[in-house]
Design an enzyme around this catalytic site. Structure first.
Site, PDB file in Angstrom:
ATOM      1  N   GLY A  46       0.811  -1.226   0.068  1.00  0.00           N
ATOM      2  CA  GLY A  46       0.104   0.113   0.061  1.00  0.00           C
ATOM      3  C   GLY A  46       0.806   0.944   0.042  1.00  0.00           C
ATOM      4  O   GLY A  46       1.923   1.124   0.423  1.00  0.00           O
ATOM      5  N   GLN A  51       3.189   9.907   1.340  1.00  0.00           N
ATOM      6  CA  GLN A  51       4.273   9.174   1.244  1.00  0.00           C
ATOM      7  C   GLN A  51       5.325   9.436  -0.050  1.00  0.00           C
ATOM      8  O   GLN A  51       6.454   9.165  -0.066  1.00  0.00           O
ATOM      9  CB  GLN A  51       4.239   7.570   1.198  1.00  0.00           C
ATOM     10  CG  GLN A  51       3.818   6.959   2.468  1.00  0.00           C
ATOM     11  CD  GLN A  51       3.667   5.570   2.472  1.00  0.00           C
ATOM     12  OE1 GLN A  51       2.442   5.152   2.060  1.00  0.00           O
ATOM     13  NE2 GLN A  51       4.510   5.058   3.271  1.00  0.00           N
ATOM     14  N   LEU A  89       6.376   1.527   4.285  1.00  0.00           N
ATOM     15  CA  LEU A  89       7.637   1.841   3.188  1.00  0.00           C
ATOM     16  C   LEU A  89       8.306   3.221   3.503  1.00  0.00           C
ATOM     17  O   LEU A  89       9.549   3.278   3.303  1.00  0.00           O
ATOM     18  CB  LEU A  89       6.988   2.343   1.855  1.00  0.00           C
ATOM     19  CG  LEU A  89       6.308   0.906   1.047  1.00  0.00           C
ATOM     20  CD1 LEU A  89       5.625   1.491  -0.220  1.00  0.00           C
ATOM     21  CD2 LEU A  89       7.398   0.093   0.782  1.00  0.00           C
ATOM     22  N   HIS A 130      -4.166   1.160   7.818  1.00  0.00           N
ATOM     23  CA  HIS A 130      -2.670   1.772   7.742  1.00  0.00           C
ATOM     24  C   HIS A 130      -2.544   2.870   6.657  1.00  0.00           C
ATOM     25  O   HIS A 130      -2.354   3.811   7.159  1.00  0.00           O
ATOM     26  CB  HIS A 130      -1.862   0.706   7.311  1.00  0.00           C
ATOM     27  CG  HIS A 130      -0.206   1.083   7.186  1.00  0.00           C
ATOM     28  ND1 HIS A 130       0.629   0.635   8.158  1.00  0.00           N
ATOM     29  CD2 HIS A 130       0.268   1.898   6.475  1.00  0.00           C
ATOM     30  CE1 HIS A 130       1.736   1.110   7.746  1.00  0.00           C
ATOM     31  NE2 HIS A 130       1.374   2.052   6.857  1.00  0.00           N
ATOM     32  N   GLU A 131      -3.087   2.867   5.590  1.00  0.00           N
ATOM     33  CA  GLU A 131      -3.056   3.744   4.554  1.00  0.00           C
ATOM     34  C   GLU A 131      -4.044   4.992   4.797  1.00  0.00           C
ATOM     35  O   GLU A 131      -3.736   6.094   4.813  1.00  0.00           O
ATOM     36  CB  GLU A 131      -3.318   3.271   3.228  1.00  0.00           C
ATOM     37  CG  GLU A 131      -2.598   2.129   2.667  1.00  0.00           C
ATOM     38  CD  GLU A 131      -1.058   2.545   2.783  1.00  0.00           C
ATOM     39  OE1 GLU A 131      -0.550   3.589   2.674  1.00  0.00           O
ATOM     40  OE2 GLU A 131      -0.294   1.461   3.197  1.00  0.00           O
TER      41      GLU A 131
HETATM   42 CO    CO Z   1       2.880   3.085   5.693  1.00  0.00          CO
END
Ligand code: CO
Length: 166
Positions: A46, A51, A89, A130-131
């Site tokens: 994801g 990000q 990430l 999470h996203e």
């Molecule tokens: Co993340």
């Protein structure tokens, strides 16, 4: 379409609250295409727009050739609780046990602005949550004990200063 560098903690963009998407236009499509490419290259599951340095409520999740696009997502219902290992990430090589709901119902916009609902559970529910946290400027380390969070923060700050000095 271009691949972006993934922002690494403690990059300040990761703790900002993202803006809602108002225009469902070519620019949005381009951002999503770039996010898809960036995610593909990174090998993650994801990716949220912050990000890649874009503070907008957009996230994508890709697993087993199934792709989910979340635009302005909202949590409608959740149930159950499950604890499992999670990574991000923006935190390379860092993992932690995080407790989240097991089943969720999410309201989201499609790429053309239409409203859509997803009901998902297990791994995908975890990935959605999470996203969605990223869009609030919240990170997975915010779900763990202050002690463990402190250790991870320290590690990440050290990593950032090492990179600066190289
Ligand atoms: Co993340």
């Amino acid at each position: 379409m271009k691949a972006y560098d993934i922002r690494i903690y403690p990059d300040p963009v990761l703790t900002l609250k993202s803006e809602k998407v108002e225009k469902f236009d070519d620019e949005l499509r381009e951002i999503i295409d770039s996010m898809r490419l960036t995610l593909q290259i990174s090998g993650g599951v994801g990716l949220a727009a912050p990000q890649i340095g874009i503070s907008k409520c957009i996230a994508i999740i890709v697993r087993d050739e199934q792709q989910y696009i979340l635009i302005n997502p909202e949590l409608i219902e959740s149930s159950g609780n499950v604890t499992s290992e999670e990574g991000c990430l923006s935190f390379p090589e860092i993992f932690a046990q995080v407790t989240r709901p097991n089943c969720v119902k999410i309201k989201t916009n499609c790429i053309n602005g239409e409203v859509k609902f997803f009901e998902v559970d297990g791994y995908i529910a975890r990935a959605f949550l999470h996203e969605m946290d990223h869009l609030e400027g919240k990170l997975f380390i915010d779900h763990i004990s202050p002690l463990k969070r402190g250790v991870i923060r320290k590690k990440m700050k050290k990593r950032a200063s090492n990179e600066k000095n190289e």
